[in-house]
Motif scaffolding. Structure first.
Motif, PDB file in Angstrom:
ATOM      1  N   HIS A  40       5.063  -1.886  -4.614  1.00 37.29           N
ATOM      2  CA  HIS A  40       5.389  -1.906  -3.191  1.00 37.29           C
ATOM      3  C   HIS A  40       5.144  -0.522  -2.606  1.00 37.29           C
ATOM      4  O   HIS A  40       5.454   0.498  -3.230  1.00 37.29           O
ATOM      5  CB  HIS A  40       6.864  -2.300  -3.018  1.00 37.29           C
ATOM      6  N   ARG A  41       4.581  -0.500  -1.403  1.00 38.28           N
ATOM      7  CA  ARG A  41       4.412   0.745  -0.658  1.00 38.28           C
ATOM      8  C   ARG A  41       5.011   0.564   0.722  1.00 38.28           C
ATOM      9  O   ARG A  41       4.645  -0.356   1.450  1.00 38.28           O
ATOM     10  CB  ARG A  41       2.923   1.102  -0.525  1.00 38.28           C
ATOM     11  N   ALA A  42       5.949   1.422   1.073  1.00 34.84           N
ATOM     12  CA  ALA A  42       6.582   1.336   2.381  1.00 34.84           C
ATOM     13  C   ALA A  42       5.579   1.657   3.480  1.00 34.84           C
ATOM     14  O   ALA A  42       4.593   2.365   3.266  1.00 34.84           O
ATOM     15  CB  ALA A  42       7.770   2.287   2.456  1.00 34.84           C
ATOM     16  N   TRP A  43       5.835   1.126   4.660  1.00 36.44           N
ATOM     17  CA  TRP A  43       4.916   1.282   5.787  1.00 36.44           C
ATOM     18  C   TRP A  43       4.678   2.750   6.154  1.00 36.44           C
ATOM     19  O   TRP A  43       3.614   3.107   6.653  1.00 36.44           O
ATOM     20  CB  TRP A  43       5.462   0.554   7.009  1.00 36.44           C
ATOM     21  N   ASN A  44       5.650   3.621   5.850  1.00 33.09           N
ATOM     22  CA  ASN A  44       5.553   5.036   6.234  1.00 33.09           C
ATOM     23  C   ASN A  44       5.338   5.939   5.030  1.00 33.09           C
ATOM     24  O   ASN A  44       5.676   7.123   5.067  1.00 33.09           O
ATOM     25  CB  ASN A  44       6.818   5.465   6.973  1.00 33.09           C
ATOM     26  N   SER A  45       4.772   5.387   3.943  1.00 36.75           N
ATOM     27  CA  SER A  45       4.576   6.164   2.728  1.00 36.75           C
ATOM     28  C   SER A  45       3.218   5.861   2.117  1.00 36.75           C
ATOM     29  O   SER A  45       2.616   4.821   2.389  1.00 36.75           O
ATOM     30  CB  SER A  45       5.688   5.846   1.717  1.00 36.75           C
ATOM     31  N   GLU A  46       2.734   6.780   1.271  1.00 36.65           N
ATOM     32  CA  GLU A  46       1.505   6.555   0.521  1.00 36.65           C
ATOM     33  C   GLU A  46       1.792   6.284  -0.955  1.00 36.65           C
ATOM     34  O   GLU A  46       0.869   6.072  -1.738  1.00 36.65           O
ATOM     35  CB  GLU A  46       0.579   7.774   0.647  1.00 36.65           C
ATOM     36  N   ASP A  47       3.072   6.299  -1.314  1.00 35.74           N
ATOM     37  CA  ASP A  47       3.466   6.156  -2.712  1.00 35.74           C
ATOM     38  C   ASP A  47       3.829   4.715  -3.047  1.00 35.74           C
ATOM     39  O   ASP A  47       4.518   4.042  -2.276  1.00 35.74           O
ATOM     40  CB  ASP A  47       4.657   7.064  -3.026  1.00 35.74           C
ATOM     41  N   TYR A  48       3.395   4.262  -4.226  1.00 35.61           N
ATOM     42  CA  TYR A  48       3.740   2.941  -4.719  1.00 35.61           C
ATOM     43  C   TYR A  48       4.897   3.039  -5.711  1.00 35.61           C
ATOM     44  O   TYR A  48       4.951   3.964  -6.523  1.00 35.61           O
ATOM     45  CB  TYR A  48       2.545   2.288  -5.418  1.00 35.61           C
ATOM     46  N   ILE A  49       5.805   2.067  -5.648  1.00 31.17           N
ATOM     47  CA  ILE A  49       6.898   1.968  -6.598  1.00 31.17           C
ATOM     48  C   ILE A  49       6.965   0.533  -7.117  1.00 31.17           C
ATOM     49  O   ILE A  49       6.425  -0.383  -6.493  1.00 31.17           O
ATOM     50  CB  ILE A  49       8.252   2.362  -5.969  1.00 31.17           C
ATOM     51  N   ASN A  50       7.612   0.342  -8.266  1.00 26.11           N
ATOM     52  CA  ASN A  50       7.783  -1.013  -8.783  1.00 26.11           C
ATOM     53  C   ASN A  50       8.637  -1.829  -7.821  1.00 26.11           C
ATOM     54  O   ASN A  50       9.669  -1.365  -7.340  1.00 26.11           O
ATOM     55  CB  ASN A  50       8.446  -0.974 -10.156  1.00 26.11           C
ATOM     56  N   LEU A  51       8.198  -3.039  -7.553  1.00 27.83           N
ATOM     57  CA  LEU A  51       8.946  -3.912  -6.654  1.00 27.83           C
ATOM     58  C   LEU A  51       9.961  -4.721  -7.451  1.00 27.83           C
ATOM     59  O   LEU A  51       9.635  -5.300  -8.476  1.00 27.83           O
ATOM     60  CB  LEU A  51       7.996  -4.854  -5.920  1.00 27.83           C
ATOM     61  N   LEU A  52      11.191  -4.758  -6.951  1.00 26.27           N
ATOM     62  CA  LEU A  52      12.274  -5.474  -7.612  1.00 26.27           C
ATOM     63  C   LEU A  52      12.828  -6.555  -6.687  1.00 26.27           C
ATOM     64  O   LEU A  52      12.676  -6.461  -5.465  1.00 26.27           O
ATOM     65  CB  LEU A  52      13.392  -4.499  -7.990  1.00 26.27           C
ATOM     66  N   PRO A  53      13.476  -7.578  -7.243  1.00 24.91           N
ATOM     67  CA  PRO A  53      14.172  -8.547  -6.393  1.00 24.91           C
ATOM     68  C   PRO A  53      15.221  -7.857  -5.538  1.00 24.91           C
ATOM     69  O   PRO A  53      15.758  -6.807  -5.904  1.00 24.91           O
ATOM     70  CB  PRO A  53      14.815  -9.505  -7.408  1.00 24.91           C
ATOM     71  N   ALA A  54      15.516  -8.446  -4.388  1.00 24.92           N
ATOM     72  CA  ALA A  54      16.518  -7.947  -3.435  1.00 24.92           C
ATOM     73  C   ALA A  54      16.061  -6.721  -2.669  1.00 24.92           C
ATOM     74  O   ALA A  54      16.867  -6.040  -2.052  1.00 24.92           O
ATOM     75  CB  ALA A  54      17.854  -7.657  -4.129  1.00 24.92           C
ATOM     76  N   LYS A  55      14.750  -6.448  -2.659  1.00 23.32           N
ATOM     77  CA  LYS A  55      14.218  -5.332  -1.889  1.00 23.32           C
ATOM     78  C   LYS A  55      13.988  -5.764  -0.446  1.00 23.32           C
ATOM     79  O   LYS A  55      13.283  -6.737  -0.172  1.00 23.32           O
ATOM     80  CB  LYS A  55      12.893  -4.862  -2.507  1.00 23.32           C
ATOM     81  N   HIS A  62       3.484  -2.821   2.188  1.00 17.31           N
ATOM     82  CA  HIS A  62       2.357  -3.362   1.415  1.00 17.31           C
ATOM     83  C   HIS A  62       2.836  -3.790   0.034  1.00 17.31           C
ATOM     84  O   HIS A  62       3.621  -3.088  -0.609  1.00 17.31           O
ATOM     85  CB  HIS A  62       1.260  -2.316   1.272  1.00 17.31           C
ATOM     86  N   ILE A  63       2.362  -4.951  -0.430  1.00 18.77           N
ATOM     87  CA  ILE A  63       2.686  -5.458  -1.758  1.00 18.77           C
ATOM     88  C   ILE A  63       1.389  -5.741  -2.506  1.00 18.77           C
ATOM     89  O   ILE A  63       0.437  -6.277  -1.933  1.00 18.77           O
ATOM     90  CB  ILE A  63       3.524  -6.747  -1.678  1.00 18.77           C
ATOM     91  N   GLN A  64       1.369  -5.373  -3.790  1.00 18.51           N
ATOM     92  CA  GLN A  64       0.216  -5.723  -4.606  1.00 18.51           C
ATOM     93  C   GLN A  64       0.673  -6.128  -6.007  1.00 18.51           C
ATOM     94  O   GLN A  64       1.658  -5.620  -6.527  1.00 18.51           O
ATOM     95  CB  GLN A  64      -0.793  -4.581  -4.684  1.00 18.51           C
ATOM     96  N   THR A  65      -0.051  -7.084  -6.590  1.00 18.39           N
ATOM     97  CA  THR A  65       0.255  -7.556  -7.933  1.00 18.39           C
ATOM     98  C   THR A  65      -0.923  -7.284  -8.861  1.00 18.39           C
ATOM     99  O   THR A  65      -2.077  -7.286  -8.431  1.00 18.39           O
ATOM    100  CB  THR A  65       0.566  -9.061  -7.941  1.00 18.39           C
ATOM    101  N   GLY A  66      -0.615  -7.048 -10.141  1.00 17.99           N
ATOM    102  CA  GLY A  66      -1.642  -6.841 -11.142  1.00 17.99           C
ATOM    103  C   GLY A  66      -1.996  -8.127 -11.860  1.00 17.99           C
ATOM    104  O   GLY A  66      -1.687  -9.228 -11.402  1.00 17.99           O
ATOM    105  N   ASP A  67      -2.622  -7.984 -13.037  1.00 18.71           N
ATOM    106  CA  ASP A  67      -3.121  -9.146 -13.768  1.00 18.71           C
ATOM    107  C   ASP A  67      -2.019 -10.118 -14.166  1.00 18.71           C
ATOM    108  O   ASP A  67      -2.276 -11.317 -14.295  1.00 18.71           O
ATOM    109  CB  ASP A  67      -3.857  -8.688 -15.028  1.00 18.71           C
ATOM    110  N   ASP A  68      -0.801  -9.599 -14.405  1.00 14.45           N
ATOM    111  CA  ASP A  68       0.288 -10.476 -14.828  1.00 14.45           C
ATOM    112  C   ASP A  68       1.410 -10.529 -13.796  1.00 14.45           C
ATOM    113  O   ASP A  68       2.527 -10.940 -14.106  1.00 14.45           O
ATOM    114  CB  ASP A  68       0.856 -10.009 -16.174  1.00 14.45           C
ATOM    115  N   GLY A  69       1.123 -10.143 -12.566  1.00 14.60           N
ATOM    116  CA  GLY A  69       2.168 -10.038 -11.552  1.00 14.60           C
ATOM    117  C   GLY A  69       2.445 -11.347 -10.832  1.00 14.60           C
ATOM    118  O   GLY A  69       1.559 -12.180 -10.652  1.00 14.60           O
ATOM    119  N   PHE A  70       3.697 -11.513 -10.457  1.00 14.27           N
ATOM    120  CA  PHE A  70       4.111 -12.641  -9.613  1.00 14.27           C
ATOM    121  C   PHE A  70       5.291 -12.177  -8.771  1.00 14.27           C
ATOM    122  O   PHE A  70       6.182 -11.488  -9.255  1.00 14.27           O
ATOM    123  CB  PHE A  70       4.532 -13.848 -10.452  1.00 14.27           C
ATOM    124  N   GLY A  71       5.291 -12.549  -7.490  1.00 14.74           N
ATOM    125  CA  GLY A  71       6.405 -12.184  -6.631  1.00 14.74           C
ATOM    126  C   GLY A  71       6.669 -13.261  -5.598  1.00 14.74           C
ATOM    127  O   GLY A  71       5.883 -14.194  -5.428  1.00 14.74           O
TER     128      GLY A  71
END
Length: 226
Positions: A40-55, A62-71
């Motif tokens: 996940h990348r916040a609208w006002n940031s350039e940094d990506y962090i792991n996305l967790l439930p309840a976010k 912005h949200i992005q998933t990899g080869d084994d990602g599901f959200g």
């Protein structure tokens, strides 16, 4: 095909959360699932962090998933839901007006399943470099790639517009709309073997959301969902 069902408890709590957060800057949705490689990348940031439930998600995140990602995420006003499959990139967007959210996602590649509640006043739009899909109260899969886009209608009607040719088609139940970067667009009967699949188990999940009350005090809300 399995349905993703929210418990009645979550339905009531989602409405309550919406009323609590409706005045906060840009908060429009909350994640309910994040498994594998999901960031996940916040609208006002350039940094990506792991996305967790309840976010909590803001307009423009912005949200992005990899080869084994599901959200999965739920919009706060009416519980409309987006499921995100692997190798998907998109922006979560929404404009709030009198308690309703005009929902929009801008997706550059990947696969999502949208379940939009009937009677949604704000509407829902998916935008890609090739197409615009507009719906109110329906369920469908949307797949976008370097060649163009496909809509697999499950319930209701999806209006699919090719932005190169400006042509529009209506995609119904058991129909597939295809919109190509060449400007071509058409609707055919769906081949069931082409419909994306859901591999997630429908177990009961729990998480907590922390928010600030009207007096500035911190509160915690527990949510159960399937």
């Amino acid at each position: 095909m399995k349905k993703y069902k929210l418990t009645s408890t979550f339905s009531l709590l989602a409405l309550f959360i919406g009323s609590i957060l409706s005045e906060e800057n840009g908060v429009i949705a909350v994640t309910t699932k994040a498994k594998g490689n999901v960031s996940h990348r916040a609208w006002n940031s350039e940094d990506y962090i792991n996305l967790l439930p309840a976010k909590s998600l803001n307009d423009g995140d912005h949200i992005q998933t990899g080869d084994d990602g599901f959200g999965a995420l739920v919009y706060l006003d009416d519980k409309s839901m987006i499921k995100i499959k692997e190798n998907t990139n998109f922006d979560v967007m929404g404009t709030k007006n009198q308690g309703q959210i005009s929902k929009r996602i801008k997706i550059s590649n990947g696969t999502v399943k949208a379940s939009i509640q009937k009677g949604t006043k704000g509407g829902f739009v998916i935008e890609t470099p090739t197409s615009v899909a507009t719906v109110k109260g329906t369920e469908f899969w949307f797949v976008t790639s370097s060649e163009g886009d496909q809509v697999f209608g499950l319930e209701g009607i999806v209006e699919l517009k090719n932005i190169i040719s400006d042509e529009i088609v209506m995609v119904g139940i058991d129909e597939t709309g295809t919109s190509l970067k060449t400007g071509e667009i058409n609707v055919t009967t769906t081949d069931p073997s082409n419909i994306p699949t859901e591999d997630e188990n429908q177990e009961i999940n729990k998480f907590e959301i922390q928010f600030e009350g009207p007096n500035g005090d911190q509160k915690t809300m527990k949510i159960r969902y399937r």
